[in-house]
Design a protein around this motif. Structure first.
Motif, mmCIF file in Angstrom:
data_model
loop_
_atom_site.group_PDB
_atom_site.id
_atom_site.type_symbol
_atom_site.label_atom_id
_atom_site.label_comp_id
_atom_site.label_asym_id
_atom_site.label_seq_id
_atom_site.Cartn_x
_atom_site.Cartn_y
_atom_site.Cartn_z
ATOM 1 N N ILE A 26 1.009 -1.257 -0.111
ATOM 2 C CA ILE A 26 0.115 -0.072 -0.098
ATOM 3 C C ILE A 26 0.803 1.099 -0.051
ATOM 4 O O ILE A 26 0.605 2.004 -0.727
ATOM 5 N N PRO A 27 1.797 1.386 0.989
ATOM 6 C CA PRO A 27 3.001 2.591 0.796
ATOM 7 C C PRO A 27 3.521 2.432 -0.505
ATOM 8 O O PRO A 27 3.704 3.789 -1.100
ATOM 9 N N THR A 28 3.803 1.715 -0.724
ATOM 10 C CA THR A 28 4.583 1.545 -2.357
ATOM 11 C C THR A 28 3.690 2.122 -3.317
ATOM 12 O O THR A 28 4.047 2.821 -4.058
ATOM 13 N N VAL A 29 2.430 1.637 -3.553
ATOM 14 C CA VAL A 29 1.660 2.196 -4.641
ATOM 15 C C VAL A 29 1.544 3.510 -4.328
ATOM 16 O O VAL A 29 1.645 4.373 -5.180
ATOM 17 N N LEU A 30 1.305 4.229 -3.493
ATOM 18 C CA LEU A 30 1.170 5.440 -2.967
ATOM 19 C C LEU A 30 2.295 6.255 -3.256
ATOM 20 O O LEU A 30 2.266 7.341 -3.931
ATOM 21 N N GLY A 31 3.437 5.909 -3.151
ATOM 22 C CA GLY A 31 4.764 6.369 -3.353
ATOM 23 C C GLY A 31 5.172 6.403 -4.827
ATOM 24 O O GLY A 31 5.652 7.409 -5.453
ATOM 25 N N ASN A 32 4.778 5.170 -5.366
ATOM 26 C CA ASN A 32 4.904 5.275 -6.984
ATOM 27 C C ASN A 32 4.103 6.302 -7.517
ATOM 28 O O ASN A 32 4.491 6.799 -8.690
ATOM 29 N N LEU A 33 2.734 6.442 -7.258
ATOM 30 C CA LEU A 33 2.105 7.456 -7.688
ATOM 31 C C LEU A 33 2.593 8.942 -7.498
ATOM 32 O O LEU A 33 2.725 9.625 -8.503
ATOM 33 N N VAL A 34 3.016 9.359 -6.296
ATOM 34 C CA VAL A 34 3.678 10.518 -6.126
ATOM 35 C C VAL A 34 5.004 10.708 -7.031
ATOM 36 O O VAL A 34 5.040 11.726 -7.693
ATOM 37 N N GLY A 35 5.719 9.919 -6.953
ATOM 38 C CA GLY A 35 7.063 9.860 -7.764
ATOM 39 C C GLY A 35 6.995 9.810 -9.174
ATOM 40 O O GLY A 35 7.559 10.829 -9.918
ATOM 41 N N GLY A 36 5.972 9.191 -9.721
ATOM 42 C CA GLY A 36 5.864 9.174 -11.303
ATOM 43 C C GLY A 36 5.158 10.333 -11.674
ATOM 44 O O GLY A 36 5.429 11.090 -12.790
ATOM 45 N N LEU A 37 4.098 10.690 -11.016
ATOM 46 C CA LEU A 37 3.175 11.857 -11.552
ATOM 47 C C LEU A 37 3.967 13.176 -11.059
ATOM 48 O O LEU A 37 3.763 14.041 -11.966
ATOM 49 N N THR A 38 4.566 13.307 -9.950
ATOM 50 C CA THR A 38 5.142 14.676 -9.544
ATOM 51 C C THR A 38 6.578 14.877 -10.399
ATOM 52 O O THR A 38 6.664 16.204 -11.015
ATOM 53 N N PHE A 39 7.296 13.965 -10.230
ATOM 54 C CA PHE A 39 8.582 14.111 -10.875
ATOM 55 C C PHE A 39 8.833 14.035 -12.014
ATOM 56 O O PHE A 39 9.951 14.243 -13.006
ATOM 57 N N VAL A 40 7.862 13.340 -13.041
ATOM 58 C CA VAL A 40 8.030 13.059 -14.387
ATOM 59 C C VAL A 40 6.825 13.428 -15.228
ATOM 60 O O VAL A 40 7.090 14.433 -15.920
ATOM 61 N N GLY A 41 5.575 13.016 -14.915
ATOM 62 C CA GLY A 41 4.409 13.611 -15.638
ATOM 63 C C GLY A 41 4.268 14.972 -15.520
ATOM 64 O O GLY A 41 4.299 15.889 -16.752
ATOM 65 N N LEU A 42 4.095 15.489 -14.469
ATOM 66 C CA LEU A 42 3.804 16.993 -14.278
ATOM 67 C C LEU A 42 4.762 17.692 -14.779
ATOM 68 O O LEU A 42 4.613 19.014 -15.126
ATOM 69 N N THR A 43 6.021 17.541 -14.432
ATOM 70 C CA THR A 43 7.159 18.392 -14.921
ATOM 71 C C THR A 43 7.237 18.666 -16.212
ATOM 72 O O THR A 43 7.590 19.635 -16.823
ATOM 73 N N LEU A 44 7.438 17.324 -17.002
ATOM 74 C CA LEU A 44 7.303 17.584 -18.422
ATOM 75 C C LEU A 44 6.167 18.198 -19.106
ATOM 76 O O LEU A 44 6.316 19.209 -19.853
ATOM 77 N N TYR A 45 5.002 17.940 -18.367
ATOM 78 C CA TYR A 45 3.746 18.560 -18.976
ATOM 79 C C TYR A 45 4.001 20.000 -18.869
ATOM 80 O O TYR A 45 3.641 20.827 -19.659
ATOM 81 N N ALA A 46 4.379 20.666 -17.611
ATOM 82 C CA ALA A 46 4.422 21.946 -17.335
ATOM 83 C C ALA A 46 5.320 22.697 -18.149
ATOM 84 O O ALA A 46 5.198 23.803 -18.453
ATOM 85 N N THR A 47 6.554 22.224 -18.572
ATOM 86 C CA THR A 47 7.623 22.974 -19.065
ATOM 87 C C THR A 47 7.637 22.651 -20.492
ATOM 88 O O THR A 47 8.183 23.367 -21.461
ATOM 89 N N HIS A 48 6.977 21.532 -21.156
ATOM 90 C CA HIS A 48 7.125 21.375 -22.577
ATOM 91 C C HIS A 48 5.652 21.459 -23.149
ATOM 92 O O HIS A 48 5.539 21.735 -24.423
ATOM 93 N N ALA A 49 4.456 21.050 -22.536
ATOM 94 C CA ALA A 49 3.098 21.037 -23.048
ATOM 95 C C ALA A 49 2.601 22.378 -22.594
ATOM 96 O O ALA A 49 1.792 23.163 -23.509
ATOM 97 N N ARG A 50 2.921 23.029 -21.436
ATOM 98 C CA ARG A 50 2.259 24.343 -20.963
ATOM 99 C C ARG A 50 3.258 25.152 -20.633
ATOM 100 O O ARG A 50 3.487 25.539 -19.450
ATOM 101 N N THR A 51 4.194 25.637 -21.636
ATOM 102 C CA THR A 51 5.441 26.317 -21.184
ATOM 103 C C THR A 51 4.910 27.649 -20.732
ATOM 104 O O THR A 51 3.923 28.048 -21.171
ATOM 105 N N GLY A 52 5.744 28.235 -19.902
ATOM 106 C CA GLY A 52 5.510 29.548 -19.328
ATOM 107 C C GLY A 52 5.797 30.736 -20.467
ATOM 108 O O GLY A 52 6.381 30.382 -21.759
#
Length: 280
Positions: A238-264
């Motif tokens: 259970i903690p691993t699933v939650l940590g995997n969600l935070v790690g993948g979404l925060t440090f990969v998905g959202l960062t790439l989306y923010a700077t390459h799909a919705r650039t400032g």
């Protein structure tokens, strides 16, 4: 050129997330089952190599073969959909809702677990000659992994839980980087090389991957590991699933989306002033 520019592969990430939301239940489960099974076989392979050679780095170097195969075959891991599917929701793709995202995650979880558990039973049969003997050296090693990564964390209480969670975050930071890396190239060799590097890192560092654990811990329980199903769920899965969600979404998905799909907004460039030319 086989290299795909970040702004282009981020669009592919969003498109992939959208496609997974609308995939049929049948196809989602089949692809998730096969992903879990192949990754479990790769984990069994890596542990076997490590035990036989005594060199953990050799097992880590070879483990990514399973990850590369399952993604080249178009199968899905929970760690990957944690990163890709939310991007389609954030991008407001028509028909993508929180409910449809959770449906996808739930189906992939079930499929991954079924695939990993199937391989766990098969490998337990091999390690014990059909449960007629005590586990061999590799089976004993898998049992000890299960103990160390459940009751081993529990021995440290809250500090152990924090360590487990951070290892899970770091794991899917690397694993999701591997998922995205497959989109960076249009050639098979380019995809494999790009995927291999972050997966090697996560496995050798002993980070916590929810799908690999779906194989290791049921295997450990079947082979006589000294921990319980509740230990596995509370002090790992259970903690691993939650940590995997935070790690993948925060440090990969959202960062790439923010700077390459919705650039400032681009900062204004300084205005060049004419410099007077001195008279001769």
């Amino acid at each position: 050129m086989s290299y795909v520019h970040p702004s282009d592969f981020v669009t592919k990430m969003i498109d992939a997330g959208e496609a997974k939301v609308f995939m049929s239940t049948r196809d989602t489960l089949i692809r998730a089952f096969m992903a879990g099974a192949i990754l479990a076989l790769a984990a069994a392979f890596a542990v076997t190599v490590t035990v036989q050679t005594g060199q953990a780095v050799v097992g880590a170097l070879l483990f990514p073969v399973g990850f590369c195969l399952l993604y080249l075959l178009g199968f899905d891991l929970l760690t990957g959909v944690f990163t890709l599917v939310p991007l389609a929701l954030i991008d407001k793709r028509p028909g993508v809702t929180v409910r449809s995202m959770l449906r996808n995650w739930g189906l992939v979880f079930l499929g991954n677990f079924a695939g990993a558990f199937t391989v766990a039973v098969m490998m337990a049969i091999i390690f014990t000659y059909g449960f007629s003997t005590a586990p061999d050296e590799v089976g004993q090693a898998i049992g000890s992994i299960g103990e160390g990564r459940t009751v081993g964390y529990a021995d440290y209480g809250a500090a152990g839980m924090l360590t487990l969670f951070v290892r899970a975050v770091l794991c899917n930071w690397m694993v999701s980087t591997g998922v995205v890396a497959a989109m960076m190239s249009t050639s098979v060799s380019g995809k494999v090389i790009a995927m291999w590097m972050p997966i090697l890192l996560f496995f050798y560092m002993g980070f916590e991957h929810s799908i690999v654990n779906m194989f290791l811990f049921p295997s450990g329980l079947i082979l006589g590991g000294d921990f319980s199903v509740m230990d596995y769920l509370v002090w790992n899965e259970i903690p691993t699933v939650l940590g995997n969600l935070v790690g993948g979404l925060t440090f990969v998905g959202l960062t790439l989306y923010a700077t390459h799909a919705r650039t400032g907004l681009t900062r204004p460039r300084p205005v060049a002033h004419d410099v007077p030319v001195a008279a001769e």
